[in-house]
Scaffold this motif. Structure first.
Motif: not given
Lengths: 233, 233
Positions: A17, A100, A103, A125-127, A130, A133-134, A137-141
């Motif tokens: 990642l 990141d 962040v 970077g991927i924080s 996200t 959330a991945a 399997l739950t959307p952040l927004a």
């Protein structure tokens, strides 16, 4: 010509990642710097290990990880001095950070000390936001929802007010603050809209409905995701 | 055994801001799907182009990009049907999304239609939030600051209240809502703490102090970053 200071996000834990750009910067930079606890391994260094060529000069910024003492200004001042010497010689320095750099990242302290004198580039970077959330399997927004990132150490009243006013939230830096957070979410009847994620993308990753979590046993690298419209999209 | 549905974030624009994991999924997936406007190129497809091997089957989900009509449920229903047929045959399908799939991403609609029947994996991507912060050399949030992600289409009163209560904000989806946002920030005396970023990491990237921006001429893919403690860390 001075060297460039790179702030390089290496992502949440899974070495895959990391971005191609971060990989390229780490291949090219002659000097790599990172924070580490007083004893033991640096998390950022461990994540980036497959991408750091052998024989690089490495600057280890050792500091106590006690959150009450963090950040250790002296450790950062010393490191900034050492990095400045290298940059003045014309060599680039890549400072690696888990997640990141901008962040809630530790890079900010070095950035604030060095940005006036040297060119800076930040590789996002991927924080953990996200990544969690991945994993869950739950959307952040979604759509036009307001998303609030809420550090758990805040006062209980503030946490309650922010949760009342937002449509989605990620509550971070849980650790010993988890029982307080759990209590506020129960009081607001949001427990069933909350997912818990610990150590996302790392060995020991854990995803649970918050109802099934013991709030007395929650690590610092854990997060609660809440969406009032439900944890489904 | 049915195939796996992958939601793959391809990042904000620079093809090097894709993760190694996303690259690997795109190398392996026999079918790749993405949204596109009624006429013209898909942004996600353009970003991911260097990572998509020749000869892949591609599903183009065409829909009007008019924000008042978005999302087009019929287009997603049709695409979900086509993708389900492939998954039932045991083949994997990778749906690519600009940024991150779960940060205001279009993947959520397909996810909600397909998650009950098929295994799903989400590969997080660099969202425009961190890409804009990196481009602007402006931290999104530090220490224990509250960070609010505020979609600009919200009512002016709501925007004012959220900005009053947060310590840092990213105001997204600007476009024709930019004059309203600019007005509220001026009223709250936050113009000097605000940076403007458009088309981060893409050709035409623009970073400005918000004071220097004409709010009547702002694209949809633009963002305002605000930190009350100052745009320095």
């Amino acid at each position: 010509m001075s060297g460039t200071l790179y702030g390089v996000g290496v992502g949440p834990g899974d070495p895959d990642l990391i971005t191609l750009k971060a990989h390229k910067v780490l291949q090219a930079a002659p000097v790599i710097a990172y924070p580490a606890p007083l004893a033991g391994d640096s998390l950022a260094r461990t994540i980036a290990a497959p991408h750091i060529p052998a024989g690089r000069r490495e600057i280890v910024i050792r500091m106590p990880l006690d959150p009450k003492r963090f950040p250790d200004r002296t450790a950062y001042d010393d490191a900034a001095g050492e990095i400045a010497t290298i940059l003045r010689r014309g060599e680039d320095v890549a400072v690696i950070c888990e997640g990141d750099p901008f962040v809630y990242g530790s890079f900010m302290y070095l950035f604030s000390l060095l940005q006036d004198e040297f060119p800076v580039q930040v590789v996002p970077g991927i924080s953990s936001l996200t990544a969690c959330a991945a994993a869950a399997l739950t959307p952040l927004a979604a759509r036009n929802e307001v998303l609030s990132i809420l550090p758990a150490p805040m006062a209980e009243d503030d946490l309650r007010r922010h949760l009342q006013r937002t449509e989605a939230a990620a509550i971070i830096k849980l650790g010993r603050h988890a029982p307080k957070v759990y209590g506020v979410l129960r009081e607001l009847d949001l427990l069933d809209q909350a997912k818990y994620v610990a150590h996302a993308t790392m060995p020991g990753e854990k995803v649970q409905n918050l109802r099934d979590v013991d709030p007395a046993d929650v690590p610092y690298f854990a997060m609660i995701l809440v969406r009032k419209s439900g944890i489904e999209p």
